[in-house]
Design an enzyme around this catalytic site. Structure first.
Site, PDB file in Angstrom:
ATOM      1  N   ASP A 194       0.858  -1.198   0.000  1.00 52.57           N
ATOM      2  CA  ASP A 194       0.000   0.000   0.000  1.00 52.57           C
ATOM      3  C   ASP A 194       0.886   1.238   0.000  1.00 52.57           C
ATOM      4  O   ASP A 194       2.012   1.218   0.490  1.00 52.57           O
ATOM      5  CB  ASP A 194      -1.000  -0.013   1.159  1.00 52.57           C
ATOM      6  CG  ASP A 194      -0.404  -0.521   2.460  1.00 52.57           C
ATOM      7  OD1 ASP A 194       0.822  -0.681   2.537  1.00 52.57           O
ATOM      8  OD2 ASP A 194      -1.172  -0.767   3.402  1.00 52.57           O
ATOM      9  N   CYS A 244       2.000   4.954   9.170  1.00 51.02           N
ATOM     10  CA  CYS A 244       1.566   3.552   9.261  1.00 51.02           C
ATOM     11  C   CYS A 244       2.542   2.648   8.516  1.00 51.02           C
ATOM     12  O   CYS A 244       2.249   1.491   8.244  1.00 51.02           O
ATOM     13  CB  CYS A 244       0.143   3.407   8.711  1.00 51.02           C
ATOM     14  SG  CYS A 244      -0.714   1.967   9.390  1.00 51.02           S
ATOM     15  N   HIS A 246       3.772   2.715   5.367  1.00 55.45           N
ATOM     16  CA  HIS A 246       3.633   2.340   3.956  1.00 55.45           C
ATOM     17  C   HIS A 246       4.900   2.675   3.156  1.00 55.45           C
ATOM     18  O   HIS A 246       5.123   2.098   2.095  1.00 55.45           O
ATOM     19  CB  HIS A 246       2.390   2.993   3.342  1.00 55.45           C
ATOM     20  CG  HIS A 246       1.103   2.585   4.018  1.00 55.45           C
ATOM     21  ND1 HIS A 246      -0.133   2.936   3.553  1.00 55.45           N
ATOM     22  CD2 HIS A 246       0.870   1.843   5.121  1.00 55.45           C
ATOM     23  CE1 HIS A 246      -1.072   2.440   4.351  1.00 55.45           C
ATOM     24  NE2 HIS A 246      -0.479   1.783   5.318  1.00 55.45           N
ATOM     25  N   GLU A 251      -5.574   3.569   3.806  1.00 54.94           N
ATOM     26  CA  GLU A 251      -6.090   4.208   5.031  1.00 54.94           C
ATOM     27  C   GLU A 251      -7.490   4.754   4.815  1.00 54.94           C
ATOM     28  O   GLU A 251      -8.170   5.119   5.757  1.00 54.94           O
ATOM     29  CB  GLU A 251      -5.155   5.344   5.467  1.00 54.94           C
ATOM     30  CG  GLU A 251      -3.753   4.886   5.861  1.00 54.94           C
ATOM     31  CD  GLU A 251      -3.718   4.062   7.146  1.00 54.94           C
ATOM     32  OE1 GLU A 251      -4.740   4.002   7.851  1.00 54.94           O
ATOM     33  OE2 GLU A 251      -2.661   3.479   7.426  1.00 54.94           O
ATOM     34  N   HIS A 275       2.681  -6.044   6.940  1.00 55.59           N
ATOM     35  CA  HIS A 275       2.482  -4.765   7.627  1.00 55.59           C
ATOM     36  C   HIS A 275       3.524  -4.642   8.722  1.00 55.59           C
ATOM     37  O   HIS A 275       3.776  -5.604   9.430  1.00 55.59           O
ATOM     38  CB  HIS A 275       1.084  -4.655   8.240  1.00 55.59           C
ATOM     39  CG  HIS A 275       0.691  -3.226   8.429  1.00 55.59           C
ATOM     40  ND1 HIS A 275       1.322  -2.405   9.345  1.00 55.59           N
ATOM     41  CD2 HIS A 275      -0.212  -2.458   7.791  1.00 55.59           C
ATOM     42  CE1 HIS A 275       0.806  -1.194   9.257  1.00 55.59           C
ATOM     43  NE2 HIS A 275      -0.113  -1.191   8.322  1.00 55.59           N
ATOM     44  N   HIS A 311       0.375   5.007  13.724  1.00 53.65           N
ATOM     45  CA  HIS A 311      -0.465   6.203  13.802  1.00 53.65           C
ATOM     46  C   HIS A 311       0.025   7.156  14.893  1.00 53.65           C
ATOM     47  O   HIS A 311      -0.733   8.011  15.348  1.00 53.65           O
ATOM     48  CB  HIS A 311      -1.951   5.856  14.015  1.00 53.65           C
ATOM     49  CG  HIS A 311      -2.543   5.068  12.875  1.00 53.65           C
ATOM     50  ND1 HIS A 311      -3.906   4.901  12.717  1.00 53.65           N
ATOM     51  CD2 HIS A 311      -1.969   4.414  11.841  1.00 53.65           C
ATOM     52  CE1 HIS A 311      -4.135   4.167  11.634  1.00 53.65           C
ATOM     53  NE2 HIS A 311      -2.961   3.846  11.086  1.00 53.65           N
TER      54      HIS A 311
HETATM   55  C1  LIG Z   1      -3.105  -1.282   9.646  1.00 50.62           C
HETATM   56  C2  LIG Z   1      -3.949  -0.086   9.875  1.00 50.62           C
HETATM   57  O1  LIG Z   1      -3.642   0.719  10.739  1.00 50.62           O
HETATM   58  N1  LIG Z   1      -5.032   0.050   9.105  1.00 50.62           N
HETATM   59  C3  LIG Z   1      -6.017   1.071   9.286  1.00 50.62           C
HETATM   60  C4  LIG Z   1      -7.144   0.864   8.315  1.00 50.62           C
HETATM   61  C5  LIG Z   1      -8.183   1.967   8.334  1.00 50.62           C
HETATM   62  C6  LIG Z   1      -9.565   1.468   8.017  1.00 50.62           C
HETATM   63  C7  LIG Z   1     -10.614   2.534   7.896  1.00 50.62           C
HETATM   64  N2  LIG Z   1     -10.246   3.679   7.159  1.00 50.62           N
HETATM   65  C8  LIG Z   1     -11.094   2.942   9.288  1.00 50.62           C
HETATM   66  O2  LIG Z   1     -10.574   3.911   9.848  1.00 50.62           O
HETATM   67  O3  LIG Z   1     -12.015   2.313   9.783  1.00 50.62           O
HETATM   68  C9  LIG Z   1      -6.545   0.999  10.723  1.00 50.62           C
HETATM   69  O4  LIG Z   1      -6.910   2.059  11.265  1.00 50.62           O
HETATM   70  O5  LIG Z   1      -6.600  -0.098  11.318  1.00 50.62           O
END
Ligand SMILES: CC(=O)N[C@@H](CCC[C@H](N)C(=O)O)C(=O)O
Length: 375
Positions: free
Chosen positions: A69, A94, A96, A128, A154, A347
């Site tokens: 990603d 995150c 990427h 994301e 990941h 994050h």
């Molecule tokens: C691995 C990771 O941190 N993925 C994100 C995916 C986001 C999903 C979607 N946009 C949401 O916020 O529900 C995560 O926050 O887990």
């Protein structure tokens, strides 16, 4: 080429984080790099801001897909790194940038060492949000070039470099975004009885939300409801006419997801009555769970366990989400966590993964793909 070179590639990419479907500079950087590789086995295509790179095999019987990603997050970087984000307000928070440079490292090897089977590298936008995997899977290109197997990784700040963590079956949760707009009546701060204050309504709503996981979801069936952003009002002495809360719902079962959405809708109706206001709900984009195919995951886990200098951790499922789940819904494969040993987590504006994980992952994946009878 020495695989530590991809640490510099990561540093380049780290400086130009872009949001979902706006990854123009990232796409340009990746394409420039890919077009400088030996081209005789490569076929390059683009899809929106994403890229497909096929390495045509010597005697292919199947296509093995590898997905990275490419988008960043709307957050301020708080590190003092010399190569910190040059895009103010965006950060590769995150990992990427790691995912892309590792994919380029593996691709670089196979561009000069033609595999037996065909490899398809997929540089996917918008993980994301709002989600690139699903529309990419529906693209003409992937309908014509369906991989028979899919792999992705990941980064995992909590594990040391040299470790790989995964499990057969459920790895990541179902997700749904959550956006709620509040519309009331603004007014002078000194005359609350003439207004309907949306800051107060939103505050009650966020507090009430906490009861859903605590009191409505079966405790044996994990769930998360997080509000990550609240906005409302215009000035400290004006009663807010509008407010907005933004969050995400995570569950390990679809039935809990439906139940939680039902409870949120009920709380919304209650707030409308209690505060004499109008609320609108938008569940945004939804990702299905990441479910690792048992057979291929087991073979990968055996490979990691038996490989010198790599350690396998059989981990628990996590409440993170990933639209890679859509690939695994249709194509057997797996995702794994790659240990990057950062004090600060995903994050976080201070995320600082150990770059030694990049050459480690490139070599691990090349070895795995070779052992998979590709060369
Ligand atoms: C691995 C990771 O941190 N993925 C994100 C995916 C986001 C999903 C979607 N946009 C949401 O916020 O529900 C995560 O926050 O887990």
């Amino acid at each position: 080429m020495n695989n530590t070179h991809f640490i510099n590639v990561r540093r380049d990419l780290h400086q130009i984080p872009e949001l979902g479907f706006e990854e123009f500079k990232t796409q340009e950087y990746l394409l420039t790099y890919i077009k400088n590789l030996p081209q005789q086995f490569l076929e390059i295509d683009t899809w929106k801001t994403g890229i497909f790179v096929k390495v045509v095999g010597i005697a292919p019987t199947r296509i093995v897909g590898y997905r990275a990603d490419i988008d960043g997050l709307p957050m301020e970087e708080e590190t003092d790194l010399a190569f910190k984000s040059q895009h103010k307000g965006n950060m590769h928070g995150c990992g990427h940038d790691f995912h892309m440079s590792i994919a380029l490292g593996v691709l670089t090897f196979f561009a000069s060492n033609q595999p037996k089977e065909t490899l398809l590298f997929i540089f996917q936008p918008a993980e994301e949000g709002p989600g690139g995997a699903k529309p990419m899977l529906e693209s003409e290109y992937l309908r014509r070039n369906r991989p028979d197997m899919m792999i992705a990784l990941h980064i995992a700040p909590e594990y040391p470099v040299g470790t790989v963590a995964t499990r057969e079956g459920l790895l990541f949760a179902n997700t749904s975004e959550l956006f709620i707009d509040f519309l009331g009546k603004g007014g002078h701060a000194a005359y609350p009885h003439t207004a309907n204050d949306m800051v107060v309504a939103a505050s009650h709503f966020v507090t009430q939300l906490q009861s859903i996981v605590a009191r409505n979801v079966n405790p044996l069936d994990s769930a998360v409801v997080t509000i990550g952003k609240i906005t409302g009002g215009t000035k400290q002495n004006i009663i807010a006419e509008r407010a907005r809360v933004e969050g995400t719902i995570r569950t390990l079962s679809m039935s809990s997801m439906e139940e939680i959405k039902g409870r949120i809708s009920a709380l919304v109706r209650g707030i409308e009555v209690a505060f004499d206001c109008k609320l609108s709900i938008d569940f945004g984009s939804n990702y299905c769970q990441v479910y690792n195919n048992e057979e291929v995951t087991k073979s990968f886990m055996n490979f990691v366990q038996n490989r010198a200098n790599s350690e396998l951790i059989e981990c628990r499922e996590a409440m993170t989400g990933e639209d890679f789940g859509y690939f695994l819904e249709e194509i057997p494969g797996f995702m794994f966590w790659l240990g990057v040993d950062s004090e600060f987590g995903l994050h976080s504006g201070s995320l600082n993964p150990n770059e030694e994980a990049i050459p480690f992952a490139i070599e691990l994946l090349i070895d795995y793909l070779k052992s998979y009878n590709l060369t």
